[in-house]
Write an enzyme that holds these catalytic residues in place. Structure first.
Site, PDB file in Angstrom:
ATOM      1  N   SER A 151     -11.908 -15.066  -6.569  1.00 43.71           N
ATOM      2  CA  SER A 151     -11.284 -15.508  -5.321  1.00 43.71           C
ATOM      3  C   SER A 151     -12.286 -16.111  -4.340  1.00 43.71           C
ATOM      4  O   SER A 151     -11.977 -17.088  -3.652  1.00 43.71           O
ATOM      5  CB  SER A 151     -10.555 -14.339  -4.665  1.00 43.71           C
ATOM      6  OG  SER A 151      -9.589 -13.788  -5.530  1.00 43.71           O
ATOM      7  N   HIS A 181     -13.184 -13.621   0.340  1.00 45.06           N
ATOM      8  CA  HIS A 181     -12.469 -14.849   0.665  1.00 45.06           C
ATOM      9  C   HIS A 181     -13.140 -15.580   1.824  1.00 45.06           C
ATOM     10  O   HIS A 181     -13.348 -16.793   1.778  1.00 45.06           O
ATOM     11  CB  HIS A 181     -11.018 -14.520   1.020  1.00 45.06           C
ATOM     12  CG  HIS A 181     -10.216 -14.024  -0.139  1.00 45.06           C
ATOM     13  ND1 HIS A 181      -8.837 -13.890  -0.102  1.00 45.06           N
ATOM     14  CD2 HIS A 181     -10.590 -13.621  -1.380  1.00 45.06           C
ATOM     15  CE1 HIS A 181      -8.406 -13.428  -1.263  1.00 45.06           C
ATOM     16  NE2 HIS A 181      -9.443 -13.254  -2.047  1.00 45.06           N
TER      17      HIS A 181
END
Length: 282
Positions: free
Chosen positions: A186, A233
């Site tokens: 991610s 993230h």
């Protein structure tokens, strides 16, 4: 909106400065002023010189290749191969997952990054355990990776991906609880998302779709922060945006210095975060 003369399915707002044919990122070749299409470059672009000095280049100065998705495919294959390996041997996750320190203090010796297992910052970028997790990440890698690899070139795209992933791992290591495990691509994918926004801005494309996608992903990230490592993230997004900005906005005469100098600085900051957190835990 025009469509690329070589790829009719791709919309573009950029035209060759010599013949004025519409060209997409894959077909753009940086020129002294604007961009040119492969045909004009192949003909020497009217400079009076042979085509050799005008080797086709991507928007960021990389070499145009026959398969602009090769690195994307390799990265995807590595992720899938490791996922299959994890399904075959569940204990592999504990060996490769990002974990700051385990067992908790005062137990010694300590396992994890704080115990010297720095490889976990890297291996966790390719590690997935749940099917839904790898599916979403690999779809993001495929959709975002191809156009970016075509626009940046293989080496620059790989640098963008790895630096974004490592920055995400470093921020997770810095902020998350030492015993908290983190895994997944991610961070790197968010880096690609930030880079896509930079590229679209550079090419004067409509920013609304990518900004809406970015906002949606950030909402999901923080809405489910109990199961999602938001630090990865955010770290990946920030690093990817900075690296991509250097890639596509570097002045042509100092392109390599600016591009790889920026990559080096981001890596230096990433290493600094890791060193600082390790000192806190040991």
């Amino acid at each position: 909106m025009d469509h690329c003369y070589r790829h009719p399915g791709r919309e573009t707002a950029i035209r060759c400065t010599r013949c004025e044919r519409p060209i997409c990122p894959e077909c753009m070749i940086s020129a002294s002023v604007g961009f040119q299409c492969p045909e004009c470059v192949r003909e020497g672009s009217g400079t009076g010189r042979s085509p050799a000095p005008n080797q086709p280049r991507t928007l960021a100065g990389g070499t145009i290749t026959a398969d602009p998705r090769l690195v994307t495919k390799i990265l995807l294959a590595i992720n899938v191969a490791l996922f299959i390996a994890v399904q075959a041997r569940k204990g592999l996750v504990n060996d490769l997952v990002l974990r700051g320190a385990w067992w908790p203090s005062p137990y010694v010796p300590v396992e994890g990054v704080a115990g010297g297992e720095y490889y976990r910052l890297f291996t966790s970028m390719f590690l997935h355990e749940a099917p839904w997790h790898i599916v979403f990440n690999m779809l993001g890698l495929w959709w975002l990776g191809g156009p970016l690899e075509a626009a940046l070139g293989r080496t620059r795209f790989l640098a963008l991906y790895l630096i974004s992933g490592l920055a995400g791992s470093a921020l997770t290591y810095l902020i998350a609880a030492p015993s908290q495990g983190s895994l997944g691509a991610s961070g790197a994918v968010f880096g690609l998302l930030g880079a896509t926004a930079v590229l679209m801005r550079r090419m004067n494309y409509d920013m609304k779709p990518v900004l809406m996608l970015l906002a949606l992903n950030l909402v999901i990230t923080f809405a489910f922060s109990d199961v999602i490592a938001w630090q990865a993230h955010v770290g990946g997004l920030v690093a990817g945006t900075i690296v991509a900005a250097a890639m596509v906005h570097a002045p042509r005469e100092h392109r390599t210095l600016v591009q790889y100098g920026t990559c080096g600085l981001v890596l230096l900051v990433t290493a600094g975060l890791v060193v600082a957190r390790t000192a806190m835990l040991t």
